[in-house]
Design a protein around this motif. Structure first.
Motif, short mmCIF file in Angstrom:
data_model
loop_
_atom_site.label_atom_id
_atom_site.label_comp_id
_atom_site.label_asym_id
_atom_site.label_seq_id
_atom_site.Cartn_x
_atom_site.Cartn_y
_atom_site.Cartn_z
N GLN A 67 1.04 -1.20 -0.06
CA GLN A 67 0.03 0.04 -0.06
C GLN A 67 0.86 1.20 0.06
O GLN A 67 1.84 1.29 0.72
N LYS A 84 -4.04 3.40 -2.30
CA LYS A 84 -3.13 3.39 -3.35
C LYS A 84 -2.44 1.91 -3.03
O LYS A 84 -1.53 1.81 -2.40
N THR A 85 -2.83 0.96 -4.01
CA THR A 85 -2.33 -0.29 -3.94
C THR A 85 -1.26 -0.40 -5.11
O THR A 85 -1.70 -0.56 -6.19
N VAL A 86 0.09 -0.97 -4.86
CA VAL A 86 0.87 -1.11 -5.72
C VAL A 86 1.19 -2.83 -6.06
O VAL A 86 1.49 -3.55 -4.92
N THR A 96 -0.28 0.93 -10.05
CA THR A 96 -0.74 1.72 -8.83
C THR A 96 -2.24 1.40 -9.32
O THR A 96 -2.60 2.14 -10.10
N ARG A 97 -2.99 1.00 -8.23
CA ARG A 97 -4.35 0.89 -8.61
C ARG A 97 -5.00 1.86 -7.27
O ARG A 97 -4.33 1.62 -6.23
N ASN A 98 -6.10 2.44 -7.73
CA ASN A 98 -6.90 3.03 -6.66
C ASN A 98 -8.00 2.28 -5.99
O ASN A 98 -9.05 2.06 -6.53
N SER A 118 -9.53 -4.22 -5.75
CA SER A 118 -8.35 -3.41 -6.03
C SER A 118 -8.13 -2.49 -7.31
O SER A 118 -7.28 -1.95 -7.36
#
Length: 131
Positions: A67, A84-86, A96-98, A118
């Motif tokens: 994160q 913000k998930t990497v 990077t996903r929101n 994700s």
């Protein structure tokens, strides 16, 4: 102070990386929904486990998740987590996903993930306006 869900999500990320699916499933409610990709999701712990096993295989057992920022909005026994998930792997450059996650607090006080998305608002891509 960090919200307890930040630690819970970090522990779940570690379980994903280690492919410790028994531990990972403890983070989910029995009826949880996991978005595998836009247009594809599964419901329930058994299906979630199979999905994570297939994801691990697809990414050559090299998935990395962390994160890079998080906000927790809590109301009673429900929490919305915006993150913000990497995600990366040997065959996937870092993206990077929101992400959006929904958690419910059970009667014993334990938080469990009810919706693991994700992809966040990416699910809306390609959809027209709704009435």
């Amino acid at each position: 102070m960090a919200h307890p869900l930040e630690e819970i999500i970090a522990s779940a990320d570690t379980a994903i990386v280690r492919e410790d699916f028994d531990t990972l499933l403890e983070f989910y409610s029995e009826d949880a929904v996991l978005v595998i990709k836009p247009g594809m999701s599964v419901t329930g712990k058994a299906s979630i486990r199979k999905a994570f096993e297939r994801i691990a295989e697809y990414f050559h057992h090299s998935v990395q998740v962390q994160q890079a920022g998080m906000v927790v909005l809590e109301s009673g026994d429900t929490a919305l987590v915006l993150a913000k998930t990497v995600v990366s792997a040997s065959n996937l450059p870092a993206v990077t996903r929101n992400a959006t996650y929904v958690f419910r607090r059970e009667s014993g006080g334990r938080w469990r993930c009810a919706i693991d998305n994700s992809y966040g608002h990416e699910l809306l891509a390609g959809r027209g306006p709704t009435a």
